[in-house]
Design an enzyme around this catalytic site. Structure first.
Site, PDB file in Angstrom:
ATOM      1  N   GLY A   1      -8.037  -2.153  -7.921  1.00  0.00           N
ATOM      2  CA  GLY A   1      -9.412  -2.382  -8.356  1.00  0.00           C
ATOM      3  C   GLY A   1      -9.712  -1.839  -9.739  1.00  0.00           C
ATOM      4  O   GLY A   1     -10.870  -1.754 -10.143  1.00  0.00           O
TER       5      GLY A   1
ATOM      6  N   HIS B   1      -4.387   1.044   4.405  1.00  0.00           N
ATOM      7  CA  HIS B   1      -4.809   0.759   3.030  1.00  0.00           C
ATOM      8  C   HIS B   1      -5.281   2.066   2.384  1.00  0.00           C
ATOM      9  O   HIS B   1      -5.850   2.930   3.058  1.00  0.00           O
ATOM     10  CB  HIS B   1      -5.941  -0.277   3.041  1.00  0.00           C
TER      11      HIS B   1
ATOM     12  N   GLU C   1      -7.754   2.799   0.727  1.00  0.00           N
ATOM     13  CA  GLU C   1      -9.184   3.104   0.928  1.00  0.00           C
ATOM     14  C   GLU C   1      -9.409   3.722   2.309  1.00  0.00           C
ATOM     15  O   GLU C   1     -10.294   4.561   2.479  1.00  0.00           O
ATOM     16  CB  GLU C   1     -10.030   1.832   0.720  1.00  0.00           C
TER      17      GLU C   1
ATOM     18  N   GLU D   1       1.235  -0.257  -2.952  1.00  0.00           N
ATOM     19  CA  GLU D   1       0.018  -0.384  -3.748  1.00  0.00           C
ATOM     20  C   GLU D   1      -0.270   0.938  -4.460  1.00  0.00           C
ATOM     21  O   GLU D   1      -0.873   1.844  -3.856  1.00  0.00           O
ATOM     22  CB  GLU D   1      -1.171  -0.715  -2.844  1.00  0.00           C
TER      23      GLU D   1
ATOM     24  N   GLY E   1      -6.607  -7.904  -3.845  1.00  0.00           N
ATOM     25  CA  GLY E   1      -7.984  -7.548  -3.518  1.00  0.00           C
ATOM     26  C   GLY E   1      -8.971  -8.426  -4.270  1.00  0.00           C
ATOM     27  O   GLY E   1      -9.248  -9.570  -3.889  1.00  0.00           O
ATOM     28  N   GLY E   2      -9.486  -7.904  -5.375  1.00  0.00           N
ATOM     29  CA  GLY E   2     -10.540  -8.578  -6.142  1.00  0.00           C
ATOM     30  C   GLY E   2     -10.283 -10.050  -6.417  1.00  0.00           C
ATOM     31  O   GLY E   2     -11.177 -10.898  -6.235  1.00  0.00           O
TER      32      GLY E   2
ATOM     33  N   ASN F   1      -7.049  -9.485   0.508  1.00  0.00           N
ATOM     34  CA  ASN F   1      -7.831  -8.463   1.208  1.00  0.00           C
ATOM     35  C   ASN F   1      -9.268  -8.567   0.705  1.00  0.00           C
ATOM     36  O   ASN F   1      -9.572  -8.121  -0.394  1.00  0.00           O
ATOM     37  CB  ASN F   1      -7.236  -7.079   0.908  1.00  0.00           C
ATOM     38  N   TRP F   2     -10.106  -9.173   1.536  1.00  0.00           N
ATOM     39  CA  TRP F   2     -11.491  -9.400   1.103  1.00  0.00           C
ATOM     40  C   TRP F   2     -12.340  -8.141   1.170  1.00  0.00           C
ATOM     41  O   TRP F   2     -13.472  -8.124   0.684  1.00  0.00           O
ATOM     42  CB  TRP F   2     -12.137 -10.496   1.964  1.00  0.00           C
ATOM     43  N   LYS F   3     -11.807  -7.102   1.807  1.00  0.00           N
ATOM     44  CA  LYS F   3     -12.535  -5.832   1.961  1.00  0.00           C
ATOM     45  C   LYS F   3     -13.924  -6.096   2.570  1.00  0.00           C
ATOM     46  O   LYS F   3     -14.065  -6.975   3.414  1.00  0.00           O
ATOM     47  CB  LYS F   3     -12.619  -5.090   0.619  1.00  0.00           C
TER      48      LYS F   3
ATOM     49  N   SER G   1      -4.365  -4.874  -8.663  1.00  0.00           N
ATOM     50  CA  SER G   1      -4.815  -5.724  -9.778  1.00  0.00           C
ATOM     51  C   SER G   1      -3.888  -6.915 -10.052  1.00  0.00           C
ATOM     52  O   SER G   1      -3.640  -7.247 -11.215  1.00  0.00           O
ATOM     53  CB  SER G   1      -5.032  -4.879 -11.038  1.00  0.00           C
TER      54      SER G   1
HETATM   55  C1  PEP Z   1      -6.166  -4.058  -2.537  1.00  0.00           C
HETATM   56  O1  PEP Z   1      -7.288  -3.714  -2.211  1.00  0.00           O
HETATM   57  O2  PEP Z   1      -5.265  -4.087  -1.688  1.00  0.00           O
HETATM   58  C2  PEP Z   1      -5.936  -4.410  -3.927  1.00  0.00           C
HETATM   59  C3  PEP Z   1      -4.703  -4.531  -4.332  1.00  0.00           C
HETATM   60  O3  PEP Z   1      -7.053  -4.569  -4.713  1.00  0.00           O
HETATM   61  P1  PEP Z   1      -7.075  -5.192  -6.217  1.00  0.00           P
HETATM   62  O4  PEP Z   1      -6.201  -6.418  -6.199  1.00  0.00           O
HETATM   63  O5  PEP Z   1      -8.511  -5.507  -6.466  1.00  0.00           O
HETATM   64  O6  PEP Z   1      -6.526  -4.149  -7.118  1.00  0.00           O
END
Ligand code: PEP
Length: 253
Positions: A176, A98, A100, A170, A237-238, A9-11, A216
């Site tokens: 994050g 998601h 967010e 999640e 994500g990151g 997920n590049w957001k 994470s």
């Molecule tokens: C996400 O945004 O779905 C996510 C899991 O982010 P991260 O891996 O950065 O925690």
């Protein structure tokens, strides 16, 4: 055998040029041994969907995905993107719900149920996200909240529709933050979700659903998380913004 999936997920990150470079690095590094064993999904920002889709060509391993879609079909909804638009450019996956989107854009279970319906009606695959915030984990009601999220947005689906849905658990406190759920915490919640699905749809349907873990995920914890019996991959994500790190996660499946 459930489908293994690792989705990035590049957001709201990367310029077009950076997105193209990251994609070509990932394409170059996804080694032959993972081909067929896992589907890799790059959930990129809307403006890059067509370009990245074309760049991936007819890869049977790496697919492109969107990060959200409107619950409306078309019309006066400035700034929104519909599922039929996403379908018209042949993008097979869409992240729905998601945390967010829930947190910053007020998306609730009822709205997410509508979005899931649109995605499935178009013949695309929703990656439906659920997960509890920190205070809910701390007061011990996380299992009932996640069961409720799944129930409110998915339990109206037919068994055939549910089978076409991917779920991502999640925990919000792990997104994050660098704080990953332990593999046991992830496995426990995935088992709770699967059991809940089984209570409504039966074991055969529940056993066929891919449940991804997100929060994470990194190259140094992916193997342990992915080795849990009810964890069928990850939503990353990151770490999906760095090609080597992301490909190491893919290889951990
Ligand atoms: C996400 O945004 O779905 C996510 C899991 O982010 P991260 O891996 O950065 O925690």
């Amino acid at each position: 055998m459930r489908q293994k999936i690792v989705a990035g997920n590049w957001k709201m990150n990367k310029t077009l040029e950076e997105a193209q470079s990251l994609t070509s690095e990932i394409m170059g590094m996804v080694a032959d041994e993972v081909k067929g064993a896992v589907k890799v999904v790059l959930c990129v920002p809307f403006p890059y969907l067509v370009t990245i889709k074309n760049q991936l060509g007819s890869s049977a391993t790496i697919f492109v995905g969107a990060q959200n879609a409107s619950q409306h079909d078309s019309g006066a909804y400035t700034g929104e993107v519909s599922v039929s638009m996403i379908k018209s450019i042949d993008v097979p996956f869409i992240i729905i719900g998601h945390s967010e989107r829930r947190q910053y854009f007020g998306e609730d279970s009822k709205l997410l149920a509508l979005k899931v319906d649109k995605v499935l009606a178009a013949g695309l695959t929703p990656i439906f996200c659920c997960g509890e915030p920190l205070e809910i984990r701390e007061n011990g009601t996380h299992e009932s909240l996640v069961k409720q999220q799944v129930e409110e947005s998915l339990f109206h689906l037919s068994p055939e529709e549910l089978k076409k849905t991917v779920i991502a658990y999640e925990p919000v406190w792990a997104i994050g933050t660098g704080k990953t759920a332990s593999s046991q915490q992830a496995e426990d919640m995935h088992a709770v979700i699967r059991k809940h699905l089984a209570s409504k749809y039966g074991n055969e349907v529940a056993q066929s659903i891919s449940i991804l873990y997100g929060g994470s995920v990194k190259s140094d914890n992916a193997k342990e998380l992915f080795s849990q019996p009810n964890v069928d991959g990850g939503l990353v994500g990151g770490a999906s913004l760095k090609s080597r790190e992301f490909v190491e996660i893919v290889k951990s499946i």
